[in-house]
Design a protein around this motif. Structure first.
Motif, PDB file in Angstrom:
ATOM      1  N   LEU A   1      -4.550  -9.353  21.657  1.00 39.50           N
ATOM      2  CA  LEU A   1      -5.948  -8.974  21.899  1.00 39.50           C
ATOM      3  C   LEU A   1      -6.086  -7.948  23.015  1.00 39.50           C
ATOM      4  O   LEU A   1      -6.963  -7.100  22.980  1.00 39.50           O
ATOM      5  CB  LEU A   1      -6.761 -10.225  22.292  1.00 39.50           C
ATOM      6  CG  LEU A   1      -6.821 -11.347  21.253  1.00 39.50           C
ATOM      7  CD1 LEU A   1      -7.506 -12.577  21.847  1.00 39.50           C
ATOM      8  CD2 LEU A   1      -7.546 -10.888  20.005  1.00 39.50           C
TER       9      LEU A   1
ATOM     10  N   ARG B   1      -2.858 -10.650  14.073  1.00 40.61           N
ATOM     11  CA  ARG B   1      -4.326 -10.810  14.085  1.00 40.61           C
ATOM     12  C   ARG B   1      -4.930 -10.081  12.881  1.00 40.61           C
ATOM     13  O   ARG B   1      -5.740 -10.637  12.144  1.00 40.61           O
ATOM     14  CB  ARG B   1      -4.885 -10.232  15.387  1.00 40.61           C
ATOM     15  CG  ARG B   1      -6.392 -10.115  15.416  1.00 40.61           C
ATOM     16  CD  ARG B   1      -6.858  -9.422  16.705  1.00 40.61           C
ATOM     17  NE  ARG B   1      -8.298  -9.229  16.698  1.00 40.61           N
ATOM     18  CZ  ARG B   1      -8.908  -8.172  16.146  1.00 40.61           C
ATOM     19  NH1 ARG B   1      -8.196  -7.225  15.565  1.00 40.61           N
ATOM     20  NH2 ARG B   1     -10.220  -8.078  16.176  1.00 40.61           N
TER      21      ARG B   1
ATOM     22  N   HIS C   1      -4.766 -17.650  19.132  1.00 48.23           N
ATOM     23  CA  HIS C   1      -4.267 -16.784  20.212  1.00 48.23           C
ATOM     24  C   HIS C   1      -4.040 -17.610  21.477  1.00 48.23           C
ATOM     25  O   HIS C   1      -4.946 -17.740  22.309  1.00 48.23           O
ATOM     26  CB  HIS C   1      -5.272 -15.653  20.453  1.00 48.23           C
ATOM     27  CG  HIS C   1      -5.460 -14.799  19.234  1.00 48.23           C
ATOM     28  ND1 HIS C   1      -4.886 -13.564  19.095  1.00 48.23           N
ATOM     29  CD2 HIS C   1      -6.110 -15.053  18.069  1.00 48.23           C
ATOM     30  CE1 HIS C   1      -5.180 -13.073  17.900  1.00 48.23           C
ATOM     31  NE2 HIS C   1      -5.925 -13.968  17.251  1.00 48.23           N
TER      32      HIS C   1
ATOM     33  N   GLU D   1     -10.471 -15.422  15.042  1.00 54.45           N
ATOM     34  CA  GLU D   1      -9.388 -15.482  16.023  1.00 54.45           C
ATOM     35  C   GLU D   1      -9.764 -16.554  17.040  1.00 54.45           C
ATOM     36  O   GLU D   1     -10.740 -16.404  17.765  1.00 54.45           O
ATOM     37  CB  GLU D   1      -9.187 -14.109  16.672  1.00 54.45           C
ATOM     38  CG  GLU D   1     -10.470 -13.411  17.062  1.00 54.45           C
ATOM     39  CD  GLU D   1     -10.301 -11.918  17.242  1.00 54.45           C
ATOM     40  OE1 GLU D   1      -9.889 -11.245  16.293  1.00 54.45           O
ATOM     41  OE2 GLU D   1     -10.595 -11.430  18.348  1.00 54.45           O
TER      42      GLU D   1
END
Ligand SMILES: NC(=O)c1ccc[n+]([C@@H]2O[C@H](COP(=O)([O-])OP(=O)(O)OC[C@H]3O[C@@H](n4cnc5c(N)ncnc54)[C@H](O)[C@@H]3O)[C@@H](O)[C@H]2O)c1
Length: 261
Positions: free
Chosen positions: A146, A163, A186, A251
């Motif tokens: 991210l 992702r 994540h 996510e």
């Protein structure tokens, strides 16, 4: 009382230790029937004996290994309800020290491994989807997928790909009317053998102090602690269960607030 994953057939890759082991153990407690796929046969066998799972030799970068696993699951169970693509490799060094072989080695496991798993097991996931509730694919990315971090370019790039692969597959499976949901998790800093190795690298390159690195890492986290595999397992149980039946393409960040600042 029935567990939240009662009788669901679950494959967790890289579950001989660390986050994968935590997910396998927690899902087994919720009534799931677990297949552990790992290159570490001794570790996988030991955990399987402990939690009543099946261990299967799997190198996620090998199409042949995935096909053997698909044949095994097909013959044994006829379908797969949950696939947790967790196996991964980390590499801590500056980009200028990454060789092409280093780069490809990380991509082979962290990216090809998930593509191969989703592709090879898709027919078995479709069968689970057809039998009532949706099947669920959970791909373990990272907060490094991210935001940027220094000295782990191949790893960060691979986790960004995980992702995006998850979102793309979520939309593709929905568009084709396949009842397979797909989401990424994540994790932030979770104490496992992988993080212990990374911490050695951060101490060596001076980005955290050598005298008490774990306190220093905890202090970087808004909730002021290092996470555990169980913290990640709680999210995986939700995404695997029918409680998340309207959830696909998300996510799920589990990091004690690390990337919220
Ligand atoms: N620990 C963290 O702080 C952290 C943070 C973010 C994301 N993650 C991700 O979580 C996942 C698990 O990490 P971990 O910390 O438990 O790592 P770990 O190194 O402790 O465990 C990884 C497991 O994957 C297995 N594995 C490695 N290569 C494989 C292959 N080719 N085929 C099959 N199995 C293989 C290993 O044998 C091991 O059992 C990884 O994808 C990692 O990138 C970890």
């Amino acid at each position: 009382m029935a567990g939240r994953l009662q009788n669901k057939i679950v494959c967790v890759t890289g579950a001989a230790q660390g986050i994968g082991a935590g997910i396998a153990e927690a899902m087994a407690k919720e009534g799931a029937r677990i297949i552990i796929g790992d290159v570490n046969d001794d570790g996988a066998n030991a955990l399987a004996a402990q939690i009543g799972a099946t261990a299967f030799h799997l190198d996620v970068a090998s199409p042949e290994d995935w096909q053997k696993l698909a044949d095994h699951i097909g013959a044994q169970f006829g379908q797969l309800d949950i696939l947790v693509n967790n196996a991964g490799l980390e590499l801590v060094k500056p980009m200028r020290e990454h060789s092409l072989a280093d780069w490809r080695g990380i991509m082979a496991v962290n990216v090809d491994g998930i593509f191969l798993g989703c592709k090879t097991l898709e027919p078995l996931l479709c069968k689970a989807g057809k039998s009532g509730s949706s099947a669920s694919v959970i791909n373990i990315s990272s907060i490094a997928g991210l935001v940027g971090y220094p000295d782990q370019l191949a790893y960060n790039t691979s986790k960004g790909a995980v992702r995006h692969m998850s979102k793309s597959l979520a939309i593709e499976w929905a568009a084709h009317g396949d009842a397979i949901r797909c989401n990424s998790i994540h994790p932030g800093c979770i104490r496992t053998p992988m993080l212990e190795m990374a911490v050695e690298g951060w101490v060596e390159n001076g980005s955290i102090p050598a005298d008490d690195p774990w306190t220093a890492i905890a202090a970087l986290c808004p909730l002021n602690r290092v996470g555990t595999p169980e913290d990640i397992a709680m999210g995986a149980i939700y995404l695997g269960s029918d409680e998340s039946r309207f959830v696909t393409g998300i996510e799920l960040v589990i990091d004690g607030g690390w990337v919220a600042r």
